[in-house]
Motif scaffolding. Structure first.
Motif, short mmCIF file in Angstrom:
data_model
loop_
_atom_site.label_atom_id
_atom_site.label_comp_id
_atom_site.label_asym_id
_atom_site.label_seq_id
_atom_site.Cartn_x
_atom_site.Cartn_y
_atom_site.Cartn_z
N ILE A 106 0.83 -1.20 0.00
CA ILE A 106 0.00 0.00 0.00
C ILE A 106 0.87 1.26 0.00
N LEU A 107 1.96 1.24 0.77
CA LEU A 107 2.87 2.38 0.82
C LEU A 107 3.47 2.68 -0.55
N THR A 108 3.98 1.67 -1.23
CA THR A 108 4.61 1.91 -2.53
C THR A 108 3.58 2.37 -3.56
N THR A 109 2.34 1.88 -3.47
CA THR A 109 1.30 2.32 -4.40
C THR A 109 0.95 3.78 -4.16
N ALA A 110 0.86 4.19 -2.90
CA ALA A 110 0.57 5.59 -2.59
C ALA A 110 1.68 6.51 -3.10
N ILE A 111 2.94 6.08 -2.93
CA ILE A 111 4.07 6.86 -3.44
C ILE A 111 3.99 6.95 -4.96
N ALA A 112 3.66 5.84 -5.61
CA ALA A 112 3.62 5.80 -7.07
C ALA A 112 2.60 6.78 -7.64
N VAL A 113 1.38 6.76 -7.12
CA VAL A 113 0.34 7.62 -7.68
C VAL A 113 0.62 9.09 -7.33
N THR A 114 1.25 9.34 -6.16
CA THR A 114 1.62 10.71 -5.81
C THR A 114 2.68 11.25 -6.77
N LEU A 115 3.68 10.45 -7.08
CA LEU A 115 4.69 10.84 -8.07
C LEU A 115 4.05 11.13 -9.41
N ALA A 116 3.13 10.27 -9.81
CA ALA A 116 2.50 10.42 -11.12
C ALA A 116 1.72 11.73 -11.22
N ILE A 117 0.93 12.03 -10.20
CA ILE A 117 0.16 13.27 -10.22
C ILE A 117 1.08 14.49 -10.19
N SER A 118 2.13 14.43 -9.37
CA SER A 118 3.05 15.56 -9.26
C SER A 118 3.71 15.86 -10.59
N PHE A 119 4.23 14.84 -11.27
CA PHE A 119 4.87 15.06 -12.56
C PHE A 119 3.85 15.40 -13.63
N GLY A 120 2.63 14.88 -13.51
CA GLY A 120 1.58 15.22 -14.46
C GLY A 120 1.25 16.71 -14.40
N LEU A 121 1.14 17.25 -13.19
CA LEU A 121 0.88 18.68 -13.03
C LEU A 121 2.07 19.52 -13.48
N LEU A 122 3.28 19.00 -13.29
CA LEU A 122 4.47 19.75 -13.68
C LEU A 122 4.63 19.81 -15.19
N VAL A 123 4.39 18.70 -15.87
CA VAL A 123 4.62 18.61 -17.32
C VAL A 123 3.39 19.03 -18.12
N SER A 124 2.18 18.80 -17.56
CA SER A 124 0.92 19.13 -18.24
C SER A 124 0.82 18.47 -19.61
N PRO A 125 0.72 17.14 -19.67
CA PRO A 125 0.71 16.43 -20.96
C PRO A 125 -0.54 16.68 -21.79
N GLY A 126 -1.64 17.08 -21.15
CA GLY A 126 -2.88 17.27 -21.90
C GLY A 126 -3.16 18.69 -22.32
N THR A 127 -2.30 19.62 -21.95
CA THR A 127 -2.52 21.02 -22.31
C THR A 127 -2.36 21.23 -23.81
#
Length: 448
Positions: A106-127
């Motif tokens: 559960i810990l590694t999954t929480a870290i994984a999705v947090t990393l994904a959202i953080s980089f998603g907001l940083l890079v903005s792939p859908g803009t």
């Protein structure tokens, strides 16, 4: 130079098979036009051979290879778990193994999705992206948490094995093994039989592993003969962002956790995971790769049988770090494509939903897309947005599986270390497990 030193390692053979498959698939795309006919004719006759080569030969051989791996999963999980639990002298150890394993997953999954959202907001792939699509996606209804818990306990263990229901098999195998441990001499006699069966199954794993380069070749050739460059072009930013976060999580997050909690050298683990990751990348299935993952954990990483037989089947069922990363980036991507602004609270809800869903929807067919549909519905995003990313999800799914099984082995090493069940001499030996990879085929060669 001796004959043995001239032979390529299994890893090298798999890499060669993968590279040859990619090249072959690319060449097939050049040879075939859109209708599936060859661009040349023989004696004035045109031949449509795409179906024969790709959908016929490659698809058949590739499916046989994957089925051969899946064939081992149920007997391997059942026998290994029975052997592991029947040898437990301390009943409380089983509870500790479960608590530590599930907590770390559960810990590694929480870290994984947090990393994904953080980089998603940083890079903005859908803009600025507008992707027209005729595809549609209808979300299946995910079961409730109560129903998931109920479904973990089989009414018919034989049916559970026939259907490959891993959670039910794990529950039955644990109960069966504990009963054997409490039975005395009868349990010891039956345990010896299970130990012999386990040795034979692991040798069967070795045989399948030695056939892997050929299976990898046909699977990669089939895949890259059907993937078009134009499909990747429109989704390149999303595709490479997910790929980057997957690699970052697999190399950095796991290394930090392993080093911080055990003091072990993470580079040694990553080096020994190569063969298993190549299997996972090719098959896109943690369950199909499970025999190879267990062989790697036991023979190369030194994880004790009582730990590996519990943590790895459980991880193959509930550990979905790679899928969580896809969910995080996809949520940001779809929100940006549809012009929906999500609040901080929405993103926190995405983290919680994706983390809990990784356990709650385990064993459901199409679990990755079901979980993503749950996440999107939780923050009121259109589920139809999943159709935008389905086209490139096949390649990403291959990488996700490799990340998932690396996480399974990392957790197994941490749990084994904490329980005193890790052979550090094997873990630190760069050649550990090399003999087991080829022992069967070497034996066959010498008797030909």
């Amino acid at each position: 130079m001796s004959q043995s030193s001239k032979k390529l390692s299994l890893t090298a053979k798999i890499f060669i098979g993968m590279g040859a498959g990619i090249i072959t698939g690319g060449l097939l795309q050049l040879l075939f036009d859109d209708s599936g006919d060859l661009l040349f004719s023989v004696f004035g006759y045109s031949f449509s051979t795409y179906g024969i080569v790709v959908e016929g030969i490659f698809s058949t051989i590739g499916q046989i290879f994957i089925n051969s791996l899946k064939m081992l999963v149920v007997p391997l999980v059942f026998v290994s778990l029975v052997c592991g639990t029947c040898s437990l002298t301390d009943p409380s150890k089983l509870g500790r193994l479960g608590a530590k394993s599930i907590g770390l997953y559960i810990l590694t999954t929480a870290i994984a999705v947090t990393l994904a959202i953080s980089f998603g907001l940083l890079v903005s792939p859908g803009t600025g992206v507008s992707i027209p699509t005729d595809a549609d996606y209808v979300a299946k209804e995910a079961p409730s948490l109560a129903q998931v818990i109920i479904n973990m306990f089989p009414t018919n263990p034989i049916q559970a094995m026939a259907e490959g229901n891993m959670l039910q098999i794990i529950i039955f195998a644990v109960l069966f093994g504990v009963s054997m441990a409490m039975t005395g001499d009868a349990g010891k006699r039956l345990g010896a039989i299970f130990e012999d069966i386990n040795v034979i199954i692991m040798r069967l794993v070795t045989i399948i592993m030695n056939l892997a380069p050929y299976g990898v070749f046909v699977l990669m050739a089939k895949l890259f003969s059907t993937i078009g460059a134009e499909m990747l072009g429109s989704l390149a930013k999303y595709f490479f962002l997910v790929l980057f976060v997957l690699v970052l999580h697999g190399l950095v997050t796991y290394s930090i956790l392993l080093k911080g909690l055990t003091g072990l050298n993470p580079l040694r683990m990553l080096e020994k995971m190569r063969d298993a990751c190549l299997f996972a990348f090719t098959t896109s299935s943690s369950s199909a790769t499970l025999p190879v993952t267990m062989e790697t954990a036991r023979n190369k990483l030194g994880v004790g049988k009582s730990v590996s037989s519990f943590t790895l089947p459980l991880g193959a069922t509930i550990n979905m770090d790679g899928t969580a990363i896809m969910q995080g980036v996809a949520t940001v991507f779809i929100a940006q494509v549809y012009g929906v602004d999500l609040s901080l609270g929405d993103y926190v809800m995405v983290v919680l939903t994706a983390t809990l869903a990784s356990v709650g929807t385990a064993g459901v067919p199409g679990v990755g897309l079901i979980m993503l549909a749950m996440v999107l519905q939780q923050v009121n995003l259109p589920v139809e947005g999943i159709a935008l990313i389905i086209g490139v999800d096949r390649l990403l799914d291959m990488t996700r599986t490799a990340v998932n099984i690396t996480g399974d082995c990392m957790v197994s090493c941490i749990v084994a270390k904490s329980e005193g069940e890790l052979d550090e001499a094997v873990y630190n030996d760069p050649n550990a497990g090399a003999k087991e990879e080829t022992v069967d085929f070497e034996h066959f060669d010498k008797n030909q």
